[in-house]
Design a protein around this motif. Structure first.
Motif, short mmCIF file in Angstrom:
data_model
loop_
_atom_site.label_atom_id
_atom_site.label_comp_id
_atom_site.label_asym_id
_atom_site.label_seq_id
_atom_site.Cartn_x
_atom_site.Cartn_y
_atom_site.Cartn_z
N VAL A 245 -5.02 7.88 6.15
CA VAL A 245 -5.29 7.89 7.58
C VAL A 245 -4.11 7.37 8.39
O VAL A 245 -3.69 7.96 9.37
CB VAL A 245 -6.56 7.05 7.89
CG1 VAL A 245 -6.86 7.06 9.39
CG2 VAL A 245 -7.76 7.58 7.10
N MET A 246 -3.56 6.22 7.99
CA MET A 246 -2.52 5.49 8.72
C MET A 246 -3.06 5.01 10.07
O MET A 246 -4.25 4.82 10.22
CB MET A 246 -1.24 6.31 8.83
CG MET A 246 -0.59 6.54 7.47
SD MET A 246 1.00 7.38 7.51
CE MET A 246 2.02 6.22 8.40
N GLY A 247 -2.19 4.78 11.05
CA GLY A 247 -2.63 4.21 12.31
C GLY A 247 -2.88 2.72 12.18
O GLY A 247 -2.57 2.09 11.16
N PRO A 248 -3.48 2.11 13.19
CA PRO A 248 -3.72 0.65 13.20
C PRO A 248 -4.59 0.17 12.03
O PRO A 248 -4.47 -0.97 11.59
CB PRO A 248 -4.43 0.41 14.53
CG PRO A 248 -4.03 1.56 15.40
CD PRO A 248 -3.89 2.73 14.48
N GLY B 69 -1.19 10.16 4.02
CA GLY B 69 -1.84 11.02 5.01
C GLY B 69 -1.48 10.59 6.42
O GLY B 69 -0.81 9.57 6.62
N PHE B 70 -1.97 11.34 7.38
CA PHE B 70 -1.64 11.03 8.79
C PHE B 70 -2.76 11.53 9.69
O PHE B 70 -2.52 12.22 10.68
CB PHE B 70 -0.29 11.67 9.18
CG PHE B 70 0.00 12.96 8.48
CD1 PHE B 70 -0.60 14.15 8.86
CD2 PHE B 70 0.88 12.98 7.40
CE1 PHE B 70 -0.32 15.33 8.21
CE2 PHE B 70 1.15 14.17 6.74
CZ PHE B 70 0.55 15.35 7.15
N LEU B 71 -4.01 11.18 9.33
CA LEU B 71 -5.16 11.67 10.10
C LEU B 71 -5.29 10.96 11.44
O LEU B 71 -5.85 11.51 12.38
CB LEU B 71 -6.44 11.48 9.28
CG LEU B 71 -6.53 12.30 7.98
CD1 LEU B 71 -7.80 11.95 7.22
CD2 LEU B 71 -6.46 13.78 8.27
N ASP B 72 -4.80 9.73 11.54
CA ASP B 72 -4.86 8.98 12.79
C ASP B 72 -3.54 9.15 13.53
O ASP B 72 -2.49 8.71 13.04
CB ASP B 72 -5.12 7.50 12.51
CG ASP B 72 -5.46 6.71 13.78
OD1 ASP B 72 -5.03 7.12 14.88
OD2 ASP B 72 -6.15 5.68 13.66
N THR C 6 1.43 3.53 13.67
CA THR C 6 1.12 2.62 12.56
C THR C 6 2.03 1.42 12.65
O THR C 6 3.25 1.57 12.59
CB THR C 6 1.34 3.34 11.21
OG1 THR C 6 0.52 4.51 11.17
CG2 THR C 6 0.98 2.42 10.04
N PRO C 7 1.47 0.22 12.81
CA PRO C 7 2.33 -0.98 12.89
C PRO C 7 3.18 -1.12 11.63
O PRO C 7 2.74 -0.79 10.52
CB PRO C 7 1.33 -2.13 13.01
CG PRO C 7 0.07 -1.50 13.53
CD PRO C 7 0.04 -0.12 12.95
N PHE C 8 4.37 -1.60 11.80
CA PHE C 8 5.26 -1.78 10.64
C PHE C 8 4.68 -2.85 9.72
O PHE C 8 4.33 -3.94 10.17
CB PHE C 8 6.65 -2.21 11.10
CG PHE C 8 7.65 -2.30 9.97
CD1 PHE C 8 8.23 -1.15 9.46
CD2 PHE C 8 7.99 -3.53 9.42
CE1 PHE C 8 9.15 -1.22 8.42
CE2 PHE C 8 8.90 -3.62 8.38
CZ PHE C 8 9.48 -2.45 7.88
N PRO C 9 4.53 -2.54 8.42
CA PRO C 9 3.95 -3.53 7.51
C PRO C 9 4.82 -4.78 7.41
O PRO C 9 6.02 -4.69 7.21
CB PRO C 9 3.91 -2.78 6.16
CG PRO C 9 4.02 -1.34 6.50
CD PRO C 9 4.85 -1.28 7.75
N ARG C 10 4.19 -5.94 7.55
CA ARG C 10 4.92 -7.21 7.43
C ARG C 10 4.22 -8.09 6.39
O ARG C 10 4.03 -9.28 6.59
CB ARG C 10 4.96 -7.92 8.78
CG ARG C 10 5.63 -7.11 9.88
CD ARG C 10 5.65 -7.88 11.19
NE ARG C 10 6.19 -7.08 12.28
CZ ARG C 10 7.49 -6.96 12.55
NH1 ARG C 10 8.37 -7.59 11.79
NH2 ARG C 10 7.90 -6.21 13.55
N SER C 11 3.84 -7.47 5.30
CA SER C 11 3.00 -8.17 4.33
C SER C 11 3.70 -8.36 3.00
O SER C 11 3.11 -8.17 1.95
CB SER C 11 1.69 -7.41 4.14
OG SER C 11 1.02 -7.23 5.37
N ALA C 12 4.97 -8.72 3.00
CA ALA C 12 5.67 -9.00 1.75
C ALA C 12 4.91 -10.11 1.01
O ALA C 12 4.35 -11.01 1.64
CB ALA C 12 7.10 -9.43 2.04
#
Length: 326
Positions: free
Chosen positions: A223-226, A245-248, A252-258
């Motif tokens: 989906v992606m997106g928020p 995928g890219f249904l939304d 999409t916020p940049f991942p900051r979850s290292a």
């Protein structure tokens, strides 16, 4: 002559129409396939509406990234295939000019694979894009292993259902995400070990409840997106997310979850690699033979009613793949 579905402007399903097109003779190393059926994919809808992630040249644009049929003609120096062989299209990277919504398609012989025995034509039309995407994302990219807990978004779609079956074939544990709680029983029947309905449940809390307090090992984001942030938070600290995928359409916020690992996956990075395609085909054949892999078919249309097929896709109520027979 051959029939082909084209569109001259972006818009709703009604912009599509059928035209007569020349039957293209295969060149060296090419094969011509007489299409028996093709599946309707979200990418087709995006291309037709003008929201595709890639450029689409108008007018007379074509559609279709998967299908099945029989070999109709062979170009010079084309080996390994015979006229009459049933095949599946393994890659149609130029769908905008040479899509599978047609009576015939001519393409490199390396871009078709043998149709697995035991599949109906409608099933064969619907199997490759979903299963190659799910396999490529989970096995080739994320390295899914037996025992992994795999969180699958948009689980009621074609790729989501394929991902659940592939996870089970390998020995992983698929956890399905859906926006609609009424789809729970259907997804459990389709192979989900657990179903999380986002209209009534908190994703992170529900995942931890399913896995005894810890996060998932892998998340497949169709989906992606928020909403991707919830998937990242539902992973274990060193987990892996594959965005396929890219249904939304929202950013999409940049991942900051290292130290999480985040991959972006597009199926053509593997379906144009002959070595990976061989692995995919072998896995697919084994799964079909064992009864572990079988695409769910929602509804079957004819080429003359392809507009109705796209209308059904846009309603979003389908359970499985929409197929068009030619």
């Amino acid at each position: 002559m051959s029939r082909a579905v084209v569109f001259d402007e972006f818009g709703g399903p009604d912009v599509m129409h059928i035209v007569e097109a020349p039957v293209v003779e295969p060149s060296k190393g090419e094969v011509r396939v007489r299409i028996e059926a093709f599946a309707v994919n979200p990418l087709d809808q995006m291309m037709r509406s003008g929201s595709s992630p890639g450029p689409v040249a108008l007018p007379h644009a074509r559609l279709g990234v998967e299908g099945t049929g029989v070999v109709d003609a062979l170009g010079p120096a084309t080996s390994g295939l015979e006229i009459g062989d049933p095949v599946i299209l393994a890659a149609v990277p130029d769908a905008g000019s040479n899509g599978s919504y047609a009576d015939h398609i001519t393409l490199p012989a390396a871009q078709v694979i043998a149709r697995p025995a035991g599949l109906a034509v409608t099933e064969a039309a619907a199997i490759w894009v979903a299963y190659s995407t799910a396999y490529g994302a989970l096995v080739e990219k994320a390295g899914m292993r037996p025992g992994d807990h795999v969180l699958i978004s948009a689980a009621s779609g074609g790729v989501g259902r394929a991902a659940m079956q592939i996870a089970r074939q390998i020995g992983a544990v698929p956890i399905a995400l859906t926006r609609h709680s009424e789809k729970k029983d259907d997804l459990l029947a389709a192979g989900a070990a657990a179903v999380i309905a986002t209209d009534h449940m908190d994703v992170v809390e529900a995942v931890r409840h399913c896995i005894g307090g810890r996060g998932a090992d892998i998340a497949l984001d169709m989906v992606m997106g928020p909403g991707q942030q919830q998937l990242l938070q539902a992973l274990r600290p060193d987990g892996t997310l594959v965005a396929a995928g890219f249904l939304d359409p929202r950013p999409t916020p940049f991942p900051r979850s290292a130290p999480l690992t985040v991959f972006s996956y597009r199926s053509f990075e593997h379906t144009l690699d002959t070595a990976v395609v061989k692995r995919m085909a072998a896995f697919l054949n084994a799964g079909v033979r064992l009864g572990a892999l079988r695409p769910a078919i929602d509804k079957v249309f004819t080429l003359d009613t392809v507009v109705e097929a796209h209308r059904r896709l846009e309603k979003g109520l389908h359970a499985g793949k929409i197929v068009v027979t030619v």
